[in-house]
Scaffold this motif. Sequence first.
Motif, PDB file in Angstrom:
ATOM      1  N   LEU A 279     -12.665   2.897  -4.933  1.00  0.00           N
ATOM      2  CA  LEU A 279     -13.525   2.089  -4.069  1.00  0.00           C
ATOM      3  C   LEU A 279     -14.688   2.879  -3.480  1.00  0.00           C
ATOM      4  O   LEU A 279     -15.412   2.375  -2.632  1.00  0.00           O
TER       5      LEU A 279
ATOM      6  N   LEU B 290      -1.651  -1.059  -4.067  1.00  0.00           N
ATOM      7  CA  LEU B 290      -2.683  -0.035  -3.887  1.00  0.00           C
ATOM      8  C   LEU B 290      -1.999   1.308  -3.677  1.00  0.00           C
ATOM      9  O   LEU B 290      -1.068   1.410  -2.867  1.00  0.00           O
TER      10      LEU B 290
ATOM     11  N   ASP C 111     -11.093   2.666   4.061  1.00  0.00           N
ATOM     12  CA  ASP C 111     -11.217   1.256   4.434  1.00  0.00           C
ATOM     13  C   ASP C 111     -10.995   0.373   3.210  1.00  0.00           C
ATOM     14  O   ASP C 111     -11.536   0.634   2.133  1.00  0.00           O
ATOM     15  N   ILE C 112     -10.224  -0.675   3.406  1.00  0.00           N
ATOM     16  CA  ILE C 112      -9.999  -1.643   2.331  1.00  0.00           C
ATOM     17  C   ILE C 112     -11.074  -2.717   2.446  1.00  0.00           C
ATOM     18  O   ILE C 112     -11.211  -3.353   3.489  1.00  0.00           O
TER      19      ILE C 112
ATOM     20  N   PHE D 252      -6.810   4.236  -5.110  1.00  0.00           N
ATOM     21  CA  PHE D 252      -7.786   3.222  -4.697  1.00  0.00           C
ATOM     22  C   PHE D 252      -8.874   3.798  -3.800  1.00  0.00           C
ATOM     23  O   PHE D 252      -9.989   3.284  -3.757  1.00  0.00           O
ATOM     24  N   ASP D 253      -8.586   4.901  -3.098  1.00  0.00           N
ATOM     25  CA  ASP D 253      -9.626   5.503  -2.257  1.00  0.00           C
ATOM     26  C   ASP D 253     -10.800   5.966  -3.114  1.00  0.00           C
ATOM     27  O   ASP D 253     -11.969   5.793  -2.756  1.00  0.00           O
TER      28      ASP D 253
ATOM     29  N   HIS E  49      -0.730  -7.514  -5.090  1.00  0.00           N
ATOM     30  CA  HIS E  49      -1.597  -6.335  -5.121  1.00  0.00           C
ATOM     31  C   HIS E  49      -0.756  -5.102  -4.810  1.00  0.00           C
ATOM     32  O   HIS E  49       0.046  -5.115  -3.875  1.00  0.00           O
TER      33      HIS E  49
ATOM     34  N   LEU F   8     -10.982  -7.647  -1.095  1.00  0.00           N
ATOM     35  CA  LEU F   8      -9.590  -7.460  -1.485  1.00  0.00           C
ATOM     36  C   LEU F   8      -8.716  -8.072  -0.390  1.00  0.00           C
ATOM     37  O   LEU F   8      -8.355  -7.423   0.575  1.00  0.00           O
TER      38      LEU F   8
ATOM     39  N   ILE G 127       0.871  -1.180   0.000  1.00  0.00           N
ATOM     40  CA  ILE G 127       0.000   0.000   0.000  1.00  0.00           C
ATOM     41  C   ILE G 127       0.906   1.228   0.000  1.00  0.00           C
ATOM     42  O   ILE G 127       1.737   1.393   0.904  1.00  0.00           O
TER      43      ILE G 127
ATOM     44  N   ARG H 289       3.240  -1.089   4.131  1.00  0.00           N
ATOM     45  CA  ARG H 289       2.569   0.207   4.031  1.00  0.00           C
ATOM     46  C   ARG H 289       3.618   1.312   3.973  1.00  0.00           C
ATOM     47  O   ARG H 289       4.378   1.507   4.911  1.00  0.00           O
TER      48      ARG H 289
END
Length: 443
Positions: A150, A173, A181-182, A146-147, A171, A186, A38, A193
């Motif tokens: 999603l 992100l 929140d993921i 991705f925020d 993956h 996924l 991430i 991170r």
Amino acid sequence: MQKNSNKFGNILTNLKIDALNEMQEASIKANQEHKDVILLSATGSGKTLAFLLPVLERLKADNKKTQALVVVPSRELALQIEKVFRQMTTGYKVTACYGGHLRETEENNLIEAPALIVGTPGRLGDHIRRGNIVTDGIETLVLDEFDKTLELGFQEEVGFIVESLPNVKKHILTSATEGVDIPEFLVLEAPARLDFLPEDGNTAPRLELKQVLAPENDKVDTLFRLICHLGNRSTIVFCNHREAVERTSKMISEKGILNTFYHGAMEQRDRDVALTKFRNGTVNVLVTTDLAARGLDIPHIRYIIHFHLPHTEDSWTHRNGRTARMEASGTAIVVLAPDEKLMSYLEEEQVSTIELPEKAVLPEKPKWVTIFIGAGKKDKVNKIDIVGFLSKKGQLKKDDIGLVDVKDFFSFAAIVRSKMSFTLELIKNEKIKNKKVKIDMAK
């Protein structure tokens, strides 16, 4: 930290980049050591390359299947990533799939499976359902921004895409904001991170914050005077609604400000024209919605004007991310009516007030104009063809030709305003690659 800059030397040369930055180096290392990553980093910091290089490291030249998929929230971001990957000159095929693009064109591009596919959730899901994208070879999945991807409305489609990829091994992100929140679908395994966001989370250090106080609730005259005061510099004006975008654009046009507008309800070709004109300097003012707050890779934007106050702090962050990119500086300006106050997440001492002069002087017209050429990639026409055509048939010198943008079925070229009439007269009946095409001023 020079190890990867040396390793990817040819690619960086193709991209006209001297070396990778700290965030990009960290991303490459994390992706080599971890299955899932991430990456949080500010807009404009180079996230695209930070995930494309790890993706490239995983591609295998002898594998003729699609090996990697990048999911993005907007067509503009898809096109930007496709463009960067092409400029890297890796030898791997890439294609972008997005709403508003001819599906038949995309289907043809997918017949010979690209190693990398970049696309928006709706169009990717459509191609997967139709069998145009064969998913069993996809081992790397990237969710860029991705925020946003999603957010409500994309969740279901992204969930379908993820469930349609049986063999994903990695993956990646990325986001310019934290706190999202993921979703459970996924399934990430102990993701690394990386947080390269600025500590205050709001603004890059090179971003100045200013306000203009409008004397009345109708702020258009203040906006007009502000643009005159700022001069002939690249400026994005943000409004909260599509109708307001068109109305504001029209009203400042009537006052003599050359501008273009851009929002999600426009036809794709009209959007292409608007962005091309803004990118190549034919107009220096773009009036838009938050659609332009993400994914537009347009360098050297000097001013962000919040004509309407952003609804959320997240929106504020992303709007401002269009300027002060990489090593450049920029200014975000909030236009406040008498009954409006600065957003609660801004401290007044951060924001200085611009006093506008009484007399507004219109900025000079930009140097460039844009011409439309009715031939593109599918006609086997490229930038070199167009520059050669304009030089030979249009009698233009190298310095008379600005940015050339080649789409699938048409192209745009910026030429010096002072030579527009003469050049159009010379080329109106000429052929490009032995084909007669429509050539005119871009509307």
